[in-house]
Write an enzyme that holds these catalytic residues in place. Sequence first.
Site, short mmCIF file in Angstrom:
data_model
loop_
_atom_site.label_atom_id
_atom_site.label_comp_id
_atom_site.label_asym_id
_atom_site.label_seq_id
_atom_site.Cartn_x
_atom_site.Cartn_y
_atom_site.Cartn_z
N GLU A 152 0.80 -1.41 0.01
CA GLU A 152 0.00 0.06 -0.06
C GLU A 152 0.89 1.38 -0.05
O GLU A 152 0.52 2.18 -0.62
CB GLU A 152 -0.98 0.05 1.32
CG GLU A 152 -1.96 -1.10 1.14
CD GLU A 152 -3.13 -0.77 2.07
OE1 GLU A 152 -3.73 0.29 2.03
OE2 GLU A 152 -3.47 -1.80 2.73
N HIS A 167 8.09 -26.47 5.27
CA HIS A 167 7.39 -27.55 4.68
C HIS A 167 6.85 -27.48 3.16
O HIS A 167 6.30 -28.21 2.80
CB HIS A 167 6.23 -27.98 5.69
CG HIS A 167 6.75 -28.37 7.03
ND1 HIS A 167 7.16 -29.52 7.20
CD2 HIS A 167 7.03 -27.54 8.13
CE1 HIS A 167 7.63 -29.40 8.58
NE2 HIS A 167 7.47 -28.31 9.10
N LYS A 195 -13.48 0.33 -4.95
CA LYS A 195 -14.67 0.68 -4.17
C LYS A 195 -15.62 1.55 -4.95
O LYS A 195 -16.83 1.08 -4.84
CB LYS A 195 -13.99 1.59 -2.93
CG LYS A 195 -13.33 0.68 -1.79
CD LYS A 195 -12.98 1.29 -0.64
CE LYS A 195 -12.21 0.33 0.35
NZ LYS A 195 -11.87 0.94 1.63
O1 PA5 Z 1 -5.20 0.86 4.40
C1 PA5 Z 1 -6.11 0.89 3.55
O2 PA5 Z 1 -6.53 2.10 3.04
C2 PA5 Z 1 -6.96 -0.12 3.17
O3 PA5 Z 1 -6.51 -1.37 3.49
C3 PA5 Z 1 -8.38 0.16 3.99
O4 PA5 Z 1 -8.05 -0.18 5.39
C4 PA5 Z 1 -9.28 -1.06 3.51
O5 PA5 Z 1 -9.77 -0.92 1.94
C5 PA5 Z 1 -10.76 -1.06 4.37
O6 PA5 Z 1 -11.23 0.08 4.36
P1 PA5 Z 1 -11.85 0.65 5.74
O7 PA5 Z 1 -10.40 0.72 6.78
O8 PA5 Z 1 -12.03 1.99 5.51
O9 PA5 Z 1 -12.71 -0.07 6.20
#
Ligand code: PA5
Length: 357
Positions: free
Chosen positions: A241, A257, A351
């Site tokens: 990310e 393993h 999204k």
């Molecule tokens: O780090 C991020 O931005 C994502 O992994 C979000 O956490 C994920 O898409 C879920 O969204 P939210 O945390 O708003 O539920």
Amino acid sequence: MEEKELILNNPDALQRADSLDMFGALYNLPEQCLKAWQMGMQCALPERRDYRNVVVTGLGGSAIGGDLLRVYAGDRMEIPVAVNRDYLLPLYVNRHTLLFAVSYSGNTEETLSAYDEARDRGAAVVAVTTGGKLGERAARDGVPQITVPPGIMPRSATGYLFLPMLAVLSRLGLLEDPAGEVEELASVLRGQREKLHPGVPAADNPAKQLALKLYNRIPVIWGASATSEVAAQRWKGQVNENAKAPAYWNVFPELNHNEVVGFEAPAELLRKLHIVILRDVQDHPRVKIRMDITRDIVEKAAGGVSEVEAVGDGTLARMYSLVYLGDYASVYLAVLYGIDPGPVKVIDHLKAELARR
Ligand code: PA5
């Protein structure tokens, strides 16, 4: 000095590259943890019941706190903690379940679906969110809500999305009071950040050194079951990310393993990997030996191998110290790739598309 090291040693360049101030959020993590703990100590509690399991439902940055809880609770609670990253819940979720629905935005559709299902099944639910639809549903249903501050990325909010759950479990008598460990956690993170923040040159900064090693390699992070497994998973997610790069993780002893057999692949392929082994004093003694032997096997072939040792006495501090180092390293890696660490356009796109269909 190498060109890449010069970039990391230029605080102005680091700041310019970081439009959402991920470095600032990282620096503030110790204070976030203390505040989050207090929020959990003061929030409304779900009713006391004969709880037989705890489920944390969430995705991505909102789920990793569930894994921290699962590992921490593993040898401290008599009932299991499971993490659910899906629309649907396991069949065993019922009125004997305490379920935390965690979504930083409050709008993640899988979490909203699981929240509705948990309510239908009669589970006791606690919502952890900045608001959004989850906040609206919790208010409508009279469900206890831990409202966390908005304005940072979900993955920068691990303190808010983890420690209040720990406090709730402790207040319900399901877990011994970890307040002393929370204090130690904040103090260990404060000590670490003085070595990891952007102002510390690469020569003295372990996170910058790791980022330089991971640059142009595929990070493969290995932890151990029941100790550093969450940190390994978190490193992978943070490289994905923040640096927008591939990364993989696995755990000892399982990887002995299967995954280790893959190191007979062509040298050209293996040279692209950089292995990071996360070590913890509480690793099983046989796992420590496995790590040594495995390092000998893979280091002839891999592009590089690094080892990192958890810091601190308590489990919370040790788990989080590994997470914290990986978080910083992933943001430095983003800068090395010329990438803005904060925005995650692909997740936003997914999204938005899902919302249209
Ligand atoms: O780090 C991020 O931005 C994502 O992994 C979000 O956490 C994920 O898409 C879920 O969204 P939210 O945390 O708003 O539920």
